[in-house]
Design a protein around this motif. Structure first.
Motif, PDB file in Angstrom:
ATOM      1  N   MET A 287     -12.330 -70.319  58.009  1.00 14.24           N
ATOM      2  CA  MET A 287     -13.127 -71.493  58.368  1.00 14.24           C
ATOM      3  C   MET A 287     -14.066 -71.144  59.510  1.00 14.24           C
ATOM      4  O   MET A 287     -13.646 -70.600  60.533  1.00 14.24           O
ATOM      5  CB  MET A 287     -12.228 -72.662  58.788  1.00 14.24           C
ATOM      6  CG  MET A 287     -13.000 -73.883  59.283  1.00 14.24           C
ATOM      7  SD  MET A 287     -11.953 -75.315  59.609  1.00 14.24           S
ATOM      8  CE  MET A 287     -11.675 -75.885  57.925  1.00 14.24           C
ATOM      9  N   SER A 288     -15.347 -71.464  59.338  1.00 17.66           N
ATOM     10  CA  SER A 288     -16.334 -71.222  60.386  1.00 17.66           C
ATOM     11  C   SER A 288     -16.350 -72.391  61.360  1.00 17.66           C
ATOM     12  O   SER A 288     -16.296 -73.551  60.969  1.00 17.66           O
ATOM     13  CB  SER A 288     -17.722 -71.015  59.781  1.00 17.66           C
ATOM     14  OG  SER A 288     -18.122 -72.140  59.014  1.00 17.66           O
ATOM     15  N   GLY A 289     -16.421 -72.084  62.651  1.00 14.03           N
ATOM     16  CA  GLY A 289     -16.353 -73.102  63.686  1.00 14.03           C
ATOM     17  C   GLY A 289     -17.718 -73.511  64.204  1.00 14.03           C
ATOM     18  O   GLY A 289     -18.672 -72.722  64.190  1.00 14.03           O
ATOM     19  N   HIS A 290     -17.806 -74.741  64.696  1.00 18.69           N
ATOM     20  CA  HIS A 290     -19.032 -75.232  65.331  1.00 18.69           C
ATOM     21  C   HIS A 290     -18.997 -74.804  66.798  1.00 18.69           C
ATOM     22  O   HIS A 290     -18.697 -75.578  67.705  1.00 18.69           O
ATOM     23  CB  HIS A 290     -19.122 -76.745  65.209  1.00 18.69           C
ATOM     24  CG  HIS A 290     -18.998 -77.258  63.806  1.00 18.69           C
ATOM     25  ND1 HIS A 290     -19.640 -76.672  62.737  1.00 18.69           N
ATOM     26  CD2 HIS A 290     -18.306 -78.317  63.290  1.00 18.69           C
ATOM     27  CE1 HIS A 290     -19.349 -77.346  61.631  1.00 18.69           C
ATOM     28  NE2 HIS A 290     -18.547 -78.330  61.941  1.00 18.69           N
ATOM     29  N   LEU A 291     -19.316 -73.514  67.028  1.00 23.06           N
ATOM     30  CA  LEU A 291     -19.177 -72.884  68.338  1.00 23.06           C
ATOM     31  C   LEU A 291     -20.378 -71.999  68.593  1.00 23.06           C
ATOM     32  O   LEU A 291     -20.757 -71.192  67.743  1.00 23.06           O
ATOM     33  CB  LEU A 291     -17.905 -72.027  68.377  1.00 23.06           C
ATOM     34  CG  LEU A 291     -16.610 -72.723  67.949  1.00 23.06           C
ATOM     35  CD1 LEU A 291     -15.590 -71.699  67.491  1.00 23.06           C
ATOM     36  CD2 LEU A 291     -16.069 -73.560  69.096  1.00 23.06           C
ATOM     37  N   SER A 292     -20.979 -72.123  69.770  1.00 23.17           N
ATOM     38  CA  SER A 292     -22.158 -71.337  70.113  1.00 23.17           C
ATOM     39  C   SER A 292     -21.787 -70.201  71.067  1.00 23.17           C
ATOM     40  O   SER A 292     -21.097 -70.417  72.066  1.00 23.17           O
ATOM     41  CB  SER A 292     -23.216 -72.230  70.769  1.00 23.17           C
ATOM     42  OG  SER A 292     -24.318 -71.458  71.207  1.00 23.17           O
ATOM     43  N   PHE A 293     -22.243 -68.991  70.732  1.00 23.21           N
ATOM     44  CA  PHE A 293     -22.076 -67.806  71.582  1.00 23.21           C
ATOM     45  C   PHE A 293     -23.470 -67.249  71.867  1.00 23.21           C
ATOM     46  O   PHE A 293     -23.914 -66.304  71.217  1.00 23.21           O
ATOM     47  CB  PHE A 293     -21.219 -66.759  70.879  1.00 23.21           C
ATOM     48  CG  PHE A 293     -19.772 -67.142  70.679  1.00 23.21           C
ATOM     49  CD1 PHE A 293     -18.784 -66.635  71.517  1.00 23.21           C
ATOM     50  CD2 PHE A 293     -19.408 -68.002  69.654  1.00 23.21           C
ATOM     51  CE1 PHE A 293     -17.447 -66.978  71.333  1.00 23.21           C
ATOM     52  CE2 PHE A 293     -18.074 -68.347  69.456  1.00 23.21           C
ATOM     53  CZ  PHE A 293     -17.100 -67.834  70.302  1.00 23.21           C
ATOM     54  N   PRO A 294     -24.205 -67.825  72.832  1.00 19.63           N
ATOM     55  CA  PRO A 294     -25.616 -67.477  73.007  1.00 19.63           C
ATOM     56  C   PRO A 294     -25.877 -66.028  73.409  1.00 19.63           C
ATOM     57  O   PRO A 294     -26.965 -65.517  73.157  1.00 19.63           O
ATOM     58  CB  PRO A 294     -26.080 -68.456  74.095  1.00 19.63           C
ATOM     59  CG  PRO A 294     -24.848 -68.883  74.798  1.00 19.63           C
ATOM     60  CD  PRO A 294     -23.767 -68.878  73.768  1.00 19.63           C
ATOM     61  N   LYS A 295     -24.888 -65.353  74.013  1.00 16.91           N
ATOM     62  CA  LYS A 295     -25.101 -63.944  74.372  1.00 16.91           C
ATOM     63  C   LYS A 295     -24.903 -63.022  73.176  1.00 16.91           C
ATOM     64  O   LYS A 295     -25.199 -61.831  73.263  1.00 16.91           O
ATOM     65  CB  LYS A 295     -24.151 -63.552  75.507  1.00 16.91           C
ATOM     66  CG  LYS A 295     -24.525 -64.156  76.852  1.00 16.91           C
ATOM     67  CD  LYS A 295     -23.626 -63.641  77.960  1.00 16.91           C
ATOM     68  CE  LYS A 295     -24.050 -64.209  79.321  1.00 16.91           C
ATOM     69  NZ  LYS A 295     -23.147 -63.769  80.402  1.00 16.91           N
ATOM     70  N   ILE A 296     -24.409 -63.581  72.077  1.00 20.92           N
ATOM     71  CA  ILE A 296     -24.184 -62.787  70.870  1.00 20.92           C
ATOM     72  C   ILE A 296     -25.207 -63.142  69.798  1.00 20.92           C
ATOM     73  O   ILE A 296     -25.791 -62.262  69.168  1.00 20.92           O
ATOM     74  CB  ILE A 296     -22.747 -62.988  70.372  1.00 20.92           C
ATOM     75  CG1 ILE A 296     -21.772 -62.533  71.471  1.00 20.92           C
ATOM     76  CG2 ILE A 296     -22.498 -62.219  69.079  1.00 20.92           C
ATOM     77  CD1 ILE A 296     -20.345 -62.899  71.230  1.00 20.92           C
ATOM     78  N   ASP A 297     -25.419 -64.422  69.573  1.00 17.36           N
ATOM     79  CA  ASP A 297     -26.523 -64.895  68.726  1.00 17.36           C
ATOM     80  C   ASP A 297     -27.462 -65.679  69.635  1.00 17.36           C
ATOM     81  O   ASP A 297     -27.165 -66.814  70.024  1.00 17.36           O
ATOM     82  CB  ASP A 297     -25.993 -65.773  67.598  1.00 17.36           C
ATOM     83  CG  ASP A 297     -27.109 -66.290  66.675  1.00 17.36           C
ATOM     84  OD1 ASP A 297     -28.295 -66.104  67.011  1.00 17.36           O
ATOM     85  OD2 ASP A 297     -26.788 -66.880  65.625  1.00 17.36           O
ATOM     86  N   SER A 298     -28.593 -65.081  69.973  1.00  8.18           N
ATOM     87  CA  SER A 298     -29.500 -65.656  70.973  1.00  8.18           C
ATOM     88  C   SER A 298     -30.118 -66.976  70.531  1.00  8.18           C
ATOM     89  O   SER A 298     -30.668 -67.711  71.353  1.00  8.18           O
ATOM     90  CB  SER A 298     -30.620 -64.658  71.320  1.00  8.18           C
ATOM     91  OG  SER A 298     -31.366 -64.322  70.159  1.00  8.18           O
ATOM     92  N   SER A 299     -30.028 -67.306  69.231  1.00 10.89           N
ATOM     93  CA  SER A 299     -30.560 -68.586  68.773  1.00 10.89           C
ATOM     94  C   SER A 299     -29.750 -69.759  69.327  1.00 10.89           C
ATOM     95  O   SER A 299     -30.245 -70.890  69.358  1.00 10.89           O
ATOM     96  CB  SER A 299     -30.555 -68.644  67.242  1.00 10.89           C
ATOM     97  OG  SER A 299     -29.234 -68.785  66.745  1.00 10.89           O
TER      98      SER A 299
END
Length: 582
Positions: A287-299
């Motif tokens: 399951m994919s989570g609604h989580l942002s990792f801006p240093k990994i995916d800059s978008s």
């Protein structure tokens, strides 16, 4: 029966259990070579009528089915809807029978009557079978164990994952999943959104908390793998979540998009480790989570809508082959980023998800349907992505439903009581709870009825008082709400002091910051105070002035029996805190 009898039994060791996830791979009932001899091009001629149950190899049949499906059938096959109320409404049947909806989800608001759950699932599967290709539904739920237990009624209320982490035995994870899955399988549920393999990194997290096995990535991967294997052995598809990891945030993605500000090196050594382990063991769904990792995916996109996370990283670098399923798309964590639900669905599909979930049933003319169906006709790449997702879903269904251990398509509601509660499971969960109990501080234990003096039990849950009265039959009770507000907390803090003044020993149940505040009010009395911690034990760490503190990690009735059994000296406590106390 004294708890000592169940807890001195040797732990059921299954050395093979953590390596059994690969058992999900099904040998096709007809070899490709046999079909190739019939059809030199290894295809099914268009004049040959086929449906889901036709006798061909799974890959060939899945590809042939999607080649013959309309755009509407392809798109509907990758959607999963839930329903409100005790029974599915007419609208959901219109989606299943009229459009070929691929999957449904059973949420916690319609599961108190498990006989009705079985009847509803059977009825929905019959509606799916009425269509030309007779493709059955994936029927999913969240039955993680512990406090995430969407199917209620008479199903087991288990100690949960942090309790498994405290015992540390992979066999406990295996059997927990096995007995949980046997119960929901009897209802016709064939997919479970468990195990969560999020690390308990942020100890202020209320959305993860005791849903986690702990903070050690390797241990979480091992226990998660054992849980998945137990689920598969029982005949239910497990789902590892929430990729790529929900543990290092105290934000709830139901409310807003959590931002986890870690670099890739930290991420690789921490969040990814359990998923890498499970991918190597052929976990069938993530399951994919609604989580942002801006240093990994800059978008800054949530992972559930990020092509980098799902296609480049999960599929590409990590080599994952199973289904990718979104978390509920009705959560703010994705829709606020996407701008609309329709855009969120489109982005989720483009990112690489195979199944897109909505906790509610969409209206027939809703934009998430009409806009994306129109885009299929305009954008061939988008259509191919949906076709690829539909193939993945149908191939997974063929592997599962023709694998010989599937949940019944048409569960018999009259036989549900023979399977739920699971009798073997009831004994196991008590044993498992005993193995999980942890002393954070050990004072004068055992506390027997004859030497405890006058006892006051303070807490909120009926099972706490029930288990306590078995050991201390002459006790008095002081009750407060499970989730007291600030005014009640202040009032109860004042009154518990007055009440406790007349007793020798106070045994108080702590489950939250506010119940810990009520317990803290007892400190000046100088009484013998024993804290029984349920849920995240961090709330009890500041109560180190108490005589004893025992952690149980859940409000399961098995946990209360184990906590009071430990306090009464009925077995030796050996659980360990599965994360670092701060």
């Amino acid at each position: 029966m004294k708890l000592i009898l169940c807890c001195v039994r040797s732990v059921r060791v299954l050395l093979f259990s953590v390596f059994c996830v690969s058992a999900f791979l099904i040998v096709s009932p007809v070899s490709a070579q046999d079909v190739a001899s019939r059809h030199k091009e290894n295809t099914i001629p268009p004049e040959v009528q086929i449906d889901f149950w036709s006798d061909y190899p799974n890959e060939l049949l899945a590809r042939s089915l999607v080649d013959r499906m309309t755009d509407e059938e392809l798109y509907a096959q990758i959607l999963m809807f839930g329903w409100a109320g005790a029974e599915p409404e007419k609208l959901l049947y219109q989606w299943v029978g009229g459009r070929g909806l691929g999957s449904v989800k059973v949420f916690g608001w319609n599961t108190d009557d498990i006989n009705l759950v079985a009847k509803s699932i059977s009825s929905l599967q019959k509606s799916a079978a009425s269509r030309r290709f007779k493709i059955p539904l994936f029927v999913a739920t969240d039955q993680e164990g512990g406090w995430i237990r969407h199917v209620k009624g008479e199903t087991a209320n288990t100690p949960g994952n942090m309790a498994i982490g405290a015992s540390g035995y992979p066999a406990d994870a295996w059997y927990s999943a096995y007995y949980i899955s046997r119960e929901i399988k009897a209802l016709g549920i064939n997919m479970n959104f468990a195990p969560p393999v999020d690390l308990f990194t942020n100890h202020d997290s209320t959305i993860i908390g005791t849903r986690s096995f702990g903070e050690n990535p390797q241990k979480v991967g091992l226990l998660g793998g054992a849980f998945a294997a137990g689920s598969i052995a029982a005949g239910v598809i497990p789902t590892a979540k929430h990729f790529p990891g929900h543990g290092d945030t105290d934000s709830d993605s139901h409310i807003k998009l959590p931002v986890i500000d870690v670099d890739f090196e930290t991420f690789k050594k921490r969040e990814l480790v359990p998923f890498i382990y499970l991918i190597k063991e052929n976990i069938p769904a993530v399951m994919s989570g609604h989580l942002s990792f801006p240093k990994i995916d800059s978008s800054g996109a949530p992972a559930s809508l990020s092509k980098y996370f799902l296609t480049d990283l999960l599929r590409g670098e990590l080599g994952y082959k199973g289904l990718i399923i979104t978390d509920d798309m009705m959560m703010n964590g994705d829709t606020l980023y996407a701008g609309s639900l329709s855009n969120a669905f489109r982005m989720a599909i483009e990112a690489g998800n195979d199944i897109v979930i909505s906790s509610t049933t969409a209206r027939l003319n809703e934009a998430l349907w009409t806009n994306n169906l129109s885009l299929m006709q305009q954008d061939e790449l988008f259509r191919e992505r949906i076709k690829d997702a539909a193939y993945n879903v149908i191939k997974a269904k063929l592997d599962y439903f023709k694998g010989g251990n599937a949940a019944p398509l048409y569960p018999d509601a009259s036989s549900v009581s023979h399977h739920i509660p699971d009798k073997e499971g009831q004994l196991f969960f008590l044993e498992q709870a005993c193995r999980s109990i942890t002393f954070f501080k050990q004072g004068e234990v055992p506390l027997l009825s004859e030497n405890a003096g006058s006892v006051l039990l303070a807490g909120s849950l009926p099972k706490f008082f029930e288990a306590g009265r078995k050991r201390y039959p002459d006790c008095a009770e002081f009750r407060f709400s499970y989730e007291p507000g600030p005014n009640e907390t202040a009032w109860m803090s004042e009154n518990i002091v007055k009440t406790a003044a007349g007793y020798d020993t106070v045994i108080i149940c702590v489950s939250s910051e506010r119940s810990a505040a009520i317990a803290q009010a007892l400190k000046p009395l100088g009484k013998k105070v024993i804290v029984l911690s349920i849920m995240t034990p961090s709330y009890s760490f500041a109560l180190d002035w108490a005589d004893s503190i025992l952690a149980g990690y859940s409000y399961s009735p098995y946990t209360f029996e184990a906590l009071f059994g430990a306090l009464n000296g009925e077995y030796t406590v050996r659980g360990t805190l599965p994360y670092t106390a701060q």
